[in-house]
Design an enzyme around this catalytic site. Structure first.
Site, mmCIF file in Angstrom:
data_model
loop_
_atom_site.group_PDB
_atom_site.id
_atom_site.type_symbol
_atom_site.label_atom_id
_atom_site.label_comp_id
_atom_site.label_asym_id
_atom_site.label_seq_id
_atom_site.Cartn_x
_atom_site.Cartn_y
_atom_site.Cartn_z
ATOM 1 N N LYS A 53 33.607 15.473 82.893
ATOM 2 C CA LYS A 53 32.723 15.765 84.022
ATOM 3 C C LYS A 53 31.275 15.381 83.717
ATOM 4 C CE LYS A 53 35.370 18.168 87.162
ATOM 5 N NZ LYS A 53 36.583 18.490 86.441
ATOM 6 N N SER A 305 41.725 15.180 79.403
ATOM 7 C CA SER A 305 40.465 15.256 80.157
ATOM 8 C C SER A 305 39.520 16.366 79.719
ATOM 9 C CB SER A 305 40.791 15.432 81.642
ATOM 10 O OG SER A 305 41.723 16.493 81.818
HETATM 11 C C1 LIG Z 1 37.824 18.498 86.848
HETATM 12 C C2 LIG Z 1 38.893 18.285 85.866
HETATM 13 C C3 LIG Z 1 40.055 17.549 86.180
HETATM 14 C C4 LIG Z 1 40.323 16.990 87.560
HETATM 15 O O1 LIG Z 1 39.334 16.096 88.017
HETATM 16 P P1 LIG Z 1 39.186 15.773 89.573
HETATM 17 O O2 LIG Z 1 38.104 14.768 89.654
HETATM 18 O O3 LIG Z 1 38.840 17.054 90.265
HETATM 19 O O4 LIG Z 1 40.517 15.265 90.031
HETATM 20 C C5 LIG Z 1 40.977 17.342 85.167
HETATM 21 N N1 LIG Z 1 40.808 17.848 83.933
HETATM 22 C C6 LIG Z 1 39.728 18.571 83.594
HETATM 23 C C7 LIG Z 1 39.617 19.093 82.211
HETATM 24 C C8 LIG Z 1 38.730 18.807 84.542
HETATM 25 O O5 LIG Z 1 37.651 19.529 84.203
#
Ligand SMILES: *Cc1c(COP(=O)(O)O)cnc(C)c1O
Length: 329
Positions: A53, A305
């Site tokens: 993010k 992520s």
């Molecule tokens: C926000 C987030 C997602 C999903 O991202 P989007 O852009 O909302 O689809 C996936 N994994 C983590 C760790 C996140 O913080």
């Protein structure tokens, strides 16, 4: 349909240079053996602030005018967006408020406070928190930086797709966690722009799959916000959606849903086999592979992520003491 260009992602790449980490891609021997094709992990959970993010938030703040920066930024967040935004704001000396619901885990709240942001905890859903954020925009003149449905956010997250295609030019499938869709929309735009033959698969949890339900229905659908191990995938995709729903519809080849116990298995796998601590939302790609819900993917890159899991919850998952937030053994 509103969309963003590959050029906007290239611009984001320049804006992010030196401000975010270029995360490594590591081969996974255990997953490769499991599916009989090379699997590589994009270790984006090793990004500063513990999630991708930071990329979108940094890009959005870089693009503000000096006047806008002086009035500050505000975000509504399940945690990771707030943390990325607070970090990016602090780097540029920009005031930052983060509004969130009571469902956000305390480890994430504390981390955002520690970055100097003004944390406001409002109501039981992201929509309640959004009302407070709208007030700060209207009354204080702050700029709203949304978590996913904004061109600068989508472009910032898309830089991950460029890095993957550069580092693994013969990749055949990229598997990406999916919630609001900023991550996968940007990544898919970058990936398809560089090589349209690469498949992009989005994975989300069964408990509250707002994007999936909305695309099936053909219009925005409200889903109940229920606790999930993948807390960072919670929340709706509305109340309006200008970009990500259409981009996910047009660019993503397949969507897959995984259960809480499959997510728990994947968190365990990441720890025991890959020596990686990841949060539930980051584990859904591994869950999709381990469960056999995706197959025949060829050379595959999975995006991990985020790492921002409460370590007590992580310990309980690893010890097989829980398979979900509401399923204590
Ligand atoms: C926000 C987030 C997602 C999903 O991202 P989007 O852009 O909302 O689809 C996936 N994994 C983590 C760790 C996140 O913080």
């Amino acid at each position: 349909m509103q969309d963003i260009s590959l050029g906007k992602i290239v611009e984001a790449r320049v804006a992010l240079a030196g401000k975010v980490r270029r995360t490594p891609v590591n081969a996974s021997d255990s997953l490769s053996a499991r599916i009989g094709a090379p699997v590589l992990l994009k270790l984006e959970h090793q990004q500063m602030t513990g999630s991708f993010k930071l990329r979108g938030a940094t890009n959005a703040i870089q693009r503000l005018s000096p006047e806008e920066r002086a009035r500050g930024v505000v975000g509504v967040s399940t945690g990771n967006h707030g943390r990325g935004l607070a970090h990016a704001a602090r780097l540029t000396g920009t005031a930052c408020a983060v509004c969130m619901s009571r469902l956000v885990p305390s480890n994430k709240v504390d981390a955002i406070r520690a970055l100097g942001a003004d944390v406001r905890i409002i109501g039981n859903s992201q929509d309640d928190a959004a009302v407070e954020a709208d007030r700060l925009v209207a009354e204080v003149g702050m700029t709203m930086v949304p978590p996913f449905d904004h061109p600068d956010i989508i472009a910032g997250q898309g830089t991950i797709g460029m890095e993957i295609v550069e580092d693994v030019p013969d990749v055949e499938t990229v598997i990406v966690p999916l919630s609001g869709g900023g991550l996968i929309a940007g990544m898919a735009r970058a990936i398809k722009g560089l090589n349209p033959a690469i498949r992009v698969i989005g994975v989300t949890m069964e408990n509250g799959a707002a994007m999936h339900e909305s695309l099936l229905a053909g219009h925005l659908v409200d889903v109940a916000e229920v606790p999930s191990l993948a807390d960072s995938l919670g929340g709706g995709i509305g109340p309006e959606n200008h970009y990500t729903m259409a981009m996910v519809r047009d660019l993503v080849d397949q969507r897959v849903l995984v259960s809480e116990s499959e997510i728990a298995d994947a968190v365990r796998h990441a720890y025991n086999e890959e020596r990686q601590v990841i949060e539930g939302g980051a584990a859904v790609g591994i869950a999709a592979l381990l469960s056999g819900k995706v197959s025949d993917t060829g050379r595959t890159v999975l995006v991990l992520s985020g790492a921002n899991i409460n370590m007590d919850l992580h310990r309980r998952i690893i010890n097989n003491e829980t398979d979900g937030p509401g399923a204590e053994a």
